[in-house]
Design an enzyme around this catalytic site. Structure first.
Site, PDB file in Angstrom:
ATOM      1  N   CYS A  65       0.847  -1.211   0.053  1.00  0.00           N
ATOM      2  CA  CYS A  65      -0.039   0.001   0.058  1.00  0.00           C
ATOM      3  C   CYS A  65       0.776   1.188  -0.053  1.00  0.00           C
ATOM      4  O   CYS A  65       1.722   1.399   0.869  1.00  0.00           O
ATOM      5  CB  CYS A  65      -1.034  -0.118   1.144  1.00  0.00           C
ATOM      6  SG  CYS A  65      -1.935   1.303   1.445  1.00  0.00           S
ATOM      7  N   CYS A  68       0.209   3.449   2.945  1.00  0.00           N
ATOM      8  CA  CYS A  68       1.021   2.781   4.250  1.00  0.00           C
ATOM      9  C   CYS A  68       2.515   2.924   4.424  1.00  0.00           C
ATOM     10  O   CYS A  68       2.934   3.216   5.204  1.00  0.00           O
ATOM     11  CB  CYS A  68       0.603   1.372   4.453  1.00  0.00           C
ATOM     12  SG  CYS A  68      -1.125   0.959   4.421  1.00  0.00           S
TER      13      CYS A  68
END
Length: 309
Positions: A65, A68
């Site tokens: 991600c 993230c």
């Protein structure tokens, strides 16, 4: 010569002292790094119940991600302040812990939860270190509505969701193993899973039927006198049927006697031969009409002679 030797010894002693000082500095600077524990904790399916006690800030992330990845450095800096504030800072890799992903219903990444003594609240603020610190230090989490007990991670519903996510991940790993390691085509893997689903459904259905019959047995079959009563009823029904047949035969005989007494020989003959509506002639009687008339007349004469005698 004496002075040169003295100077050499002095230089050597100075070098030794510098080396000792440098070694001590290295030891002192490296000692806190070795002794300092990792401030960022890792939560897994095996130790997730630890977050039910105390105060926690938990990040759910995935390595692939991009959002993230941007948050990781900020989250590590925030974790360094956790010990001073008495807060545990943790992270969860949803790709490695699918059970926790289902238990907390993670639908977007990254997702951050605040937990205080087993009460969970979803963090919706900005993702900076200062915002995280103020959220915990100023207790801004009290203004956030907590997660309902029905959807809490320790509820029965969320336990079921966790098991479902684990099962899905297990099926995915089995599919990858069959297609990549064993060389089975993709459609073959789908056929195998389809058959497994079919047979498991049949087995589960039979198991549920057996359990239902065991827990809620039928009153009709559970009675010890059921089969005896059934046999008695069948015998009574058979006897009643036989009696009805005897009564019907008796009524037919009475009708025939009345017809003979009336002397209507032609009607008797017609009934024996067949109805005028076209009913078929009874089998086994091959007599002509004249022969039947003579037989009836003779039988009537014999009856009259017997009555006279």
């Amino acid at each position: 010569m004496a002075n040169s030797r003295a100077d050499t010894a002095m230089l050597q002693s100075k070098h030794r002292s510098w080396i000792c000082c440098l070694f001590l500095v290295l030891q002192l600077t490296s000692l806190p790094v070795w002794a300092k524990p990792d401030s960022l904790k890792e939560v897994t399916d095996g130790n997730w119940e630890d977050i039910l006690a105390g105060e926690w800030m938990i990040e759910f992330y995935a390595p692939w991600c991009p959002a993230c990845q941007q948050l990781q450095s900020v989250w590590k800096e925030f974790a360094d302040w956790g010990e001073d504030m008495g807060v545990n800072i943790a992270k969860v890799d949803v790709t490695e812990q699918p059970g926790l992903s289902g238990r907390f219903i993670i639908t977007s990444l990254p997702t951050i939860y605040h937990c205080k003594d087993g009460v969970f609240r979803k963090y919706q603020g900005a993702r900076t270190k200062d915002d995280f610190l103020s959220f915990v230090h100023e207790q801004k989490w009290k203004a956030v509505e907590p997660v309902s007990s029905w959807f809490g991670p320790s509820s029965f519903l969320m336990n079921s969701m966790s098991a479902l996510f684990k099962l899905s991940m297990f099926i995915r790993r089995c599919h990858n193993y069959m297609t990549e390691q064993l060389g089975i085509p993709v459609w073959g893997s789908y056929v195998i899973f389809g058959l497994a689903t079919l047979f498991s459904g049949l087995a589960l259905g039979l198991l549920l039927v057996f359990i239902a019959d065991f827990v809620f047995p039928s009153r009709r079959f559970s009675s010890p006198d059921y089969y005896q009563k059934k046999q008695t009823m069948e015998q009574a029904r058979l006897i009643q049927h036989q009696e009805d047949e005897h009564e019907a035969d008796g009524e037919e005989d009475d009708d025939e006697e009345e017809e003979y007494e009336d002397g209507d020989q032609d009607d008797v003959w017609r009934r024996r031969r067949g109805s005028p509506e076209g009913r078929p002639e009874p089998k086994g009687h091959g007599f002509s009409d004249e022969a039947l008339r003579k037989r009836v007349v003779c039988s009537r004469e014999e009856e009259e002679e017997e009555e006279d005698s």
